[in-house]
Write a protein that holds these residues in place. Structure first.
Motif, PDB file in Angstrom:
ATOM      1  N   LEU A 382      -0.561  18.669  35.927  1.00  0.00           N
ATOM      2  CA  LEU A 382      -0.417  17.598  36.908  1.00  0.00           C
ATOM      3  C   LEU A 382       0.257  18.166  38.148  1.00  0.00           C
ATOM      4  N   PRO A 383      -0.457  18.248  39.271  1.00  0.00           N
ATOM      5  CA  PRO A 383       0.119  18.875  40.470  1.00  0.00           C
ATOM      6  C   PRO A 383       1.055  17.953  41.225  1.00  0.00           C
ATOM      7  N   SER A 384       2.154  17.573  40.572  1.00  0.00           N
ATOM      8  CA  SER A 384       3.185  16.803  41.264  1.00  0.00           C
ATOM      9  C   SER A 384       4.047  17.763  42.072  1.00  0.00           C
ATOM     10  N   HIS A 385       4.829  17.225  42.967  1.00  0.00           N
ATOM     11  CA  HIS A 385       5.729  18.071  43.758  1.00  0.00           C
ATOM     12  C   HIS A 385       6.723  18.802  42.850  1.00  0.00           C
ATOM     13  N   GLU A 386       7.193  18.116  41.818  1.00  0.00           N
ATOM     14  CA  GLU A 386       8.143  18.730  40.889  1.00  0.00           C
ATOM     15  C   GLU A 386       7.490  19.875  40.117  1.00  0.00           C
ATOM     16  N   ASN A 387       6.293  19.659  39.608  1.00  0.00           N
ATOM     17  CA  ASN A 387       5.614  20.692  38.831  1.00  0.00           C
ATOM     18  C   ASN A 387       5.203  21.876  39.691  1.00  0.00           C
ATOM     19  N   MET A 388       4.787  21.618  40.916  1.00  0.00           N
ATOM     20  CA  MET A 388       4.418  22.724  41.805  1.00  0.00           C
ATOM     21  C   MET A 388       5.640  23.580  42.149  1.00  0.00           C
ATOM     22  N   ALA A 389       6.776  22.927  42.375  1.00  0.00           N
ATOM     23  CA  ALA A 389       7.993  23.673  42.702  1.00  0.00           C
ATOM     24  C   ALA A 389       8.503  24.474  41.515  1.00  0.00           C
ATOM     25  N   ALA A 390       8.143  24.066  40.302  1.00  0.00           N
ATOM     26  CA  ALA A 390       8.622  24.748  39.091  1.00  0.00           C
ATOM     27  C   ALA A 390       7.801  25.977  38.739  1.00  0.00           C
ATOM     28  N   LEU A 391       6.680  26.215  39.416  1.00  0.00           N
ATOM     29  CA  LEU A 391       5.859  27.386  39.128  1.00  0.00           C
ATOM     30  C   LEU A 391       6.632  28.668  39.431  1.00  0.00           C
ATOM     31  N   HIS A 429       5.181  12.621  50.525  1.00  0.00           N
ATOM     32  CA  HIS A 429       6.356  13.445  50.204  1.00  0.00           C
ATOM     33  C   HIS A 429       6.408  14.780  50.937  1.00  0.00           C
ATOM     34  N   GLY A 430       5.414  15.067  51.747  1.00  0.00           N
ATOM     35  CA  GLY A 430       5.401  16.342  52.451  1.00  0.00           C
ATOM     36  C   GLY A 430       4.724  17.433  51.659  1.00  0.00           C
ATOM     37  N   PRO A 431       4.659  18.643  52.198  1.00  0.00           N
ATOM     38  CA  PRO A 431       3.950  19.743  51.533  1.00  0.00           C
ATOM     39  C   PRO A 431       4.602  20.132  50.206  1.00  0.00           C
ATOM     40  N   TYR A 432       3.761  20.650  49.290  1.00  0.00           N
ATOM     41  CA  TYR A 432       4.277  21.235  48.059  1.00  0.00           C
ATOM     42  C   TYR A 432       5.119  22.462  48.401  1.00  0.00           C
ATOM     43  N   GLN A 433       6.116  22.741  47.572  1.00  0.00           N
ATOM     44  CA  GLN A 433       6.939  23.939  47.725  1.00  0.00           C
ATOM     45  C   GLN A 433       6.576  24.925  46.614  1.00  0.00           C
ATOM     46  N   LEU A 434       6.144  26.118  46.978  1.00  0.00           N
ATOM     47  CA  LEU A 434       5.799  27.150  46.011  1.00  0.00           C
ATOM     48  C   LEU A 434       6.844  28.263  46.068  1.00  0.00           C
ATOM     49  N   HIS A 435       7.325  28.681  44.896  1.00  0.00           N
ATOM     50  CA  HIS A 435       8.372  29.685  44.807  1.00  0.00           C
ATOM     51  C   HIS A 435       7.855  30.937  44.118  1.00  0.00           C
ATOM     52  N   GLY A 436       8.187  32.081  44.680  1.00  0.00           N
ATOM     53  CA  GLY A 436       7.768  33.341  44.095  1.00  0.00           C
ATOM     54  C   GLY A 436       8.509  34.477  44.747  1.00  0.00           C
ATOM     55  N   SER A 437       8.049  35.694  44.500  1.00  0.00           N
ATOM     56  CA  SER A 437       8.747  36.851  45.065  1.00  0.00           C
ATOM     57  C   SER A 437       7.780  38.002  45.283  1.00  0.00           C
ATOM     58  N   GLY A 438       8.180  38.909  46.148  1.00  0.00           N
ATOM     59  CA  GLY A 438       7.485  40.160  46.335  1.00  0.00           C
ATOM     60  C   GLY A 438       6.030  40.038  46.693  1.00  0.00           C
ATOM     61  N   GLU A 439       5.201  40.907  46.063  1.00  0.00           N
ATOM     62  CA  GLU A 439       3.789  41.010  46.398  1.00  0.00           C
ATOM     63  C   GLU A 439       3.037  39.702  46.135  1.00  0.00           C
ATOM     64  N   VAL A 440       3.484  38.954  45.130  1.00  0.00           N
ATOM     65  CA  VAL A 440       2.774  37.727  44.773  1.00  0.00           C
ATOM     66  C   VAL A 440       2.900  36.701  45.896  1.00  0.00           C
ATOM     67  N   VAL A 441       4.124  36.508  46.396  1.00  0.00           N
ATOM     68  CA  VAL A 441       4.343  35.540  47.472  1.00  0.00           C
ATOM     69  C   VAL A 441       3.588  35.949  48.727  1.00  0.00           C
ATOM     70  N   ARG A 465      -3.337  20.051  58.223  1.00  0.00           N
ATOM     71  CA  ARG A 465      -1.938  20.428  58.045  1.00  0.00           C
ATOM     72  C   ARG A 465      -1.809  20.979  56.634  1.00  0.00           C
ATOM     73  N   PRO A 466      -1.233  22.165  56.445  1.00  0.00           N
ATOM     74  CA  PRO A 466      -1.144  22.769  55.107  1.00  0.00           C
ATOM     75  C   PRO A 466      -0.482  21.833  54.114  1.00  0.00           C
ATOM     76  N   CYS A 467      -1.017  21.796  52.902  1.00  0.00           N
ATOM     77  CA  CYS A 467      -0.443  20.939  51.854  1.00  0.00           C
ATOM     78  C   CYS A 467       0.621  21.681  51.059  1.00  0.00           C
ATOM     79  N   PHE A 468       0.971  22.911  51.482  1.00  0.00           N
ATOM     80  CA  PHE A 468       1.937  23.722  50.759  1.00  0.00           C
ATOM     81  C   PHE A 468       2.802  24.506  51.747  1.00  0.00           C
ATOM     82  N   GLU A 469       3.944  24.909  51.261  1.00  0.00           N
ATOM     83  CA  GLU A 469       4.813  25.857  51.944  1.00  0.00           C
ATOM     84  C   GLU A 469       5.259  26.880  50.923  1.00  0.00           C
ATOM     85  N   VAL A 470       5.296  28.133  51.283  1.00  0.00           N
ATOM     86  CA  VAL A 470       5.728  29.192  50.366  1.00  0.00           C
ATOM     87  C   VAL A 470       7.165  29.563  50.668  1.00  0.00           C
TER      88      VAL A 470
END
Length: 474
Positions: A382-391, A429-441, A465-470
Motif C-alpha cells: 500500500l503506497p501510503s506516505h508512511e509506507n513509502m517513507a519506511a522503505l 499530503h504532499g510528495p512521498y519521502q523516499l530514504h536511501g543512501s549512496g549509489e541507490v539514492v 509536479r513530482p509525487c516524490f522527494e528523495v
C-alpha cells in the motif's frame, strides 16, 4: 440488445464531453458468465457499494476503449452519471448501462470486443471475489497459496490451458512513448508474429498495444488463426488506462503483485520496451526473481529493446541496475537496440531452451510452478506516505531485498502519478519521502528525473509536479 438512445454532447467548464452518450442499453454475456446459478447471479446483483464502484470504474474504462480522451479523471468527470447494474434473469444475467460512452456502440449495438472485455471484468472483479475470496478458498498468506490463487484466477479466465505450446511472449513498456518507439514495438511484434509467437501485455496503449498490432498483421499474413493477445491488468490500472482493442483475452488480477506474478508464470520469454516508472517496477520484480539463488536453474529469457534512437534509455537503465545491484545483474538480461528481427530470432532460440527445460523438469508449458517468487515480492504494498517513507533503499542488504524495496518504491511512484487514490493522496499530503543512501539514492533520483525530462509519464510536462522527494538517510 436494446436499441440505445443517444444523448448529445456538451461543453462545460472548459472540459469537452463526448459527442454522444448512450442513455440506456442492456447487454448479455457471450461465453463468459453464461452459465450461473440463481444464487450466483443474486450475489452479483447485490454486490456491496465498494465492489460496485470498483466495477463501475473498470466498466467505464473499458467502454472508453480508443475513446476521445485517455485521462482517467477527466473521463470520470465527463461520465459522473454513468452507472451499470447487474440484472438476474431466468435465462442468465444481463447488464444495464446508463449514460455510457457512445464510442462503444455501432448502429445501436455494443462492439463485440468491448462486450467481451466488459464481462471479463465482471468475471474477475465480482465473480472471482464471490467464489474465491468470500468463500475463503484462497490462501493469501503463504507463498504457495498466493501462487495457487493466481493460477486459479487465470484458469477461471481460461488463460492457462493444457494444450498450449511455449510461444507466449510477455511485452512490457510505457504507455506514453514516442511515435518512433511505438512503431518499433509494432515491428518487433510483427517479427514475433511471423515466427508464430503470441503476445501478452498489460493491455493498455503505447508499448502494450504496438506488439499486439504488429503480431496481428503477421498472424494474418501467415494465415495463423490460432492466435492469442492476452492482456493482464489490475483494478487500479485498468480504471486509469482503457484496454486496447486488440486484446482478445482480458484478465483483471486482484492487485499489482498478483498481476506481476501472473506475467512471469505464464511467460515463455519477456521483452521490455522503453517506458517509465511502471516499466521500472516490472523490471525490478523480474530481476528479484531471476537473481534469487533458488531460480538459478530457471530458463526465462529477458531482452531489453528499443529503436536505435532510444539506445540512451536502456544505457541509463543498465547503468542504474549495475550501480544498485552490482555488475552480476547484467547476466540476467540482453540489450538489443534497433534490430527487430534479431530480437525475434534471439527470443525464438531462447524459448527453444525453455521448452527443453520444461520437458526435462516435467513442468507445465502454460504455468511455471517451479519458479520461486520471494514472499516479499508477492505481498501487496500500500503506497501510503508512511509506507513509502519506511522503505530502506541502501546496498547494505541482500540484493533480492533491495530489489523488493526498489520495486515498492516504483509501485508507489506509479500510484502517485497514475492511480486516482495516489494522485489524491499526494495532492492532500504532499510528495512521498523516499530514504536511501549512496549509489541507490543517486541512481534512483537520476533515473526518475530522466523519466520526467524525457516525458515518459502520461502527464502534461508543463503542469507536472513530482509525487516524490528523495531524502538521503544518515
Amino acid at each position: 440488445m436494446n436499441i440505445p438512445e443517444q444523448v448529445a454532447g456538451e461543453t462545460t467548464g472548459g472540459s469537452i464531453t463526448p459527442p454522444a452518450r448512450i442513455a440506456r442499453a442492456s447487454v448479455r454475456p457471450v461465453q463468459t458468465l453464461d452459465l450461473l446459478t440463481q444464487r450466483e447471479m443474486a450475489s452479483l446483483a447485490n454486490a456491496d457499494a465498494s465492489l460496485h464502484e470498483l466495477f463501475r470504474r473498470c466498466a467505464l474504462a473499458i467502454l472508453n476503449t480508443d475513446g476521445y480522451v485517455d485521462d482517467a479523471r477527466k473521463v470520470y468527470e465527463a461520465y459522473a452519471d454513468f452507472d451499470v447494474r447487474v440484472i438476474p434473469e431466468p435465462r442468465g444475467l444481463k447488464l444495464e448501462l446508463f449514460n455510457a460512452p457512445g464510442e462503444a456502440f455501432v448502429d445501436g449495438k455494443m462492439i463485440e470486443g468491448i462486450r467481451h472485455h466488459l464481462f471479463s471484468a465482471l468475471r474477475d472483479i465480482v465473480y472471482t471475489e464471490h467464489k474465491l475470496a468470500e468463500q475463503q478458498t484462497f490462501d493469501l498468506i503463504s507463498s504457495e497459496g498466493i501462487t495457487d490463487a493466481v493460477f486459479r484466477i487465470l484458469r477461471n479466465a481460461n488463460v492457462v490451458r493444457s494444450n498450449v505450446q511455449p510461444r507466449l511472449v510477455v511485452c512490457w513498456g510505457g504507455h506514453s512513448i514516442s511515435r518512433t518507439e511505438y512503431d518499433y514495438s509494432k515491428t518487433v511484434g510483427y517479427s514475433l508474429g511471423l515466427r508464430g509467437f503470441d503476445i501478452c501485455t498489460g493491455c493498455g496503449p503505447g508499448a502494450m498495444k504496438g506488439p499486439m498490432k504488429g503480431a496481428a498483421i503477421a498472424h494474418a499474413k501467415q494465415l495463423n488463426r490460432d492466435t492469442r493477445y492476452v492482456g493482464l491488468s489490475e483494478p487500479g490500472i485498468i480504471a486509469a488506462e482503457s484496454p486496447n482493442a486488440i486484446v482478445s483475452e482480458l484478465v483483471i488480477m486482484p492487485d499489482i503483485e498478483k498481476r506481476l506474478e501472473a506475467f512471469v508464470r505464464v511467460a515463455h520469454g519477456i521483452l521490455v520496451f522503453p517506458g517509465g516508472v511502471g516499466t521500472a517496477e516490472e523490471i525490478m520484480f523480474l530481476l528479484g526473481i531471476k537473481m534469487h539463488p533458488d531460480n538459478a536453474h530457471i530458463e526465462l529469457p529477458l531482452i531489453f529493446t528499443g529503436p536505435a534512437e532510444s539506445a540512451a534509455y536502456f544505457a541509463q537503465i543498465d547503468a542504474f541496475l549495475r550501480d544498485c545491484l552490482g555488475e552480476e545483474v547484467a547476466k540476467h538480461y540482453t540489450i538489443i537496440n534497433g534490430d527487430a528481427a534479431a530480437v525475434a530470432r534471439s527470443m525464438k532460440a531462447s524459448i527453444k531452451a525453455v521448452r527443453r527445460q520444461r520437458i526435462e523438469q516435467n513442468e507445465s508449458f502454460s504455468y511455471s510452478w517451479t519458479m520461486h517468487i520471494p514472499k516479499e515480492l508477492q505481498q501487496p504494498f500500500l503506497p501510503s506516505h508512511e509506507n513509502m517513507a519506511a522503505l530502506s533503499l541502501h546496498r547494505d542488504q541482500p540484493s533480492h531485498q533491495l530489489v523488493a524495496e526498489l520495486r515498492r518504491a516504483f509501485s508507489g511512484i506509479v500510484a502517485g502519478n497514475v492511480k486516482d487514490f495516489g494522485v489524491r493522496a499526494v495532492e492532500t499530503h504532499g510528495p512521498y519521502q523516499l530514504h536511501g543512501s549512496g549509489e541507490v539514492v543517486a541512481g534512483l533520483s537520476g533515473l526518475l528525473e530522466g523519466f520526467v525530462r524525457d516525458g515518459r509519464m502520461k502527464i502534461d510536462p508543463s503542469t507536472y509536479r513530482p509525487c516524490f522527494e528523495v531524502a538521503s538517510s544518515s
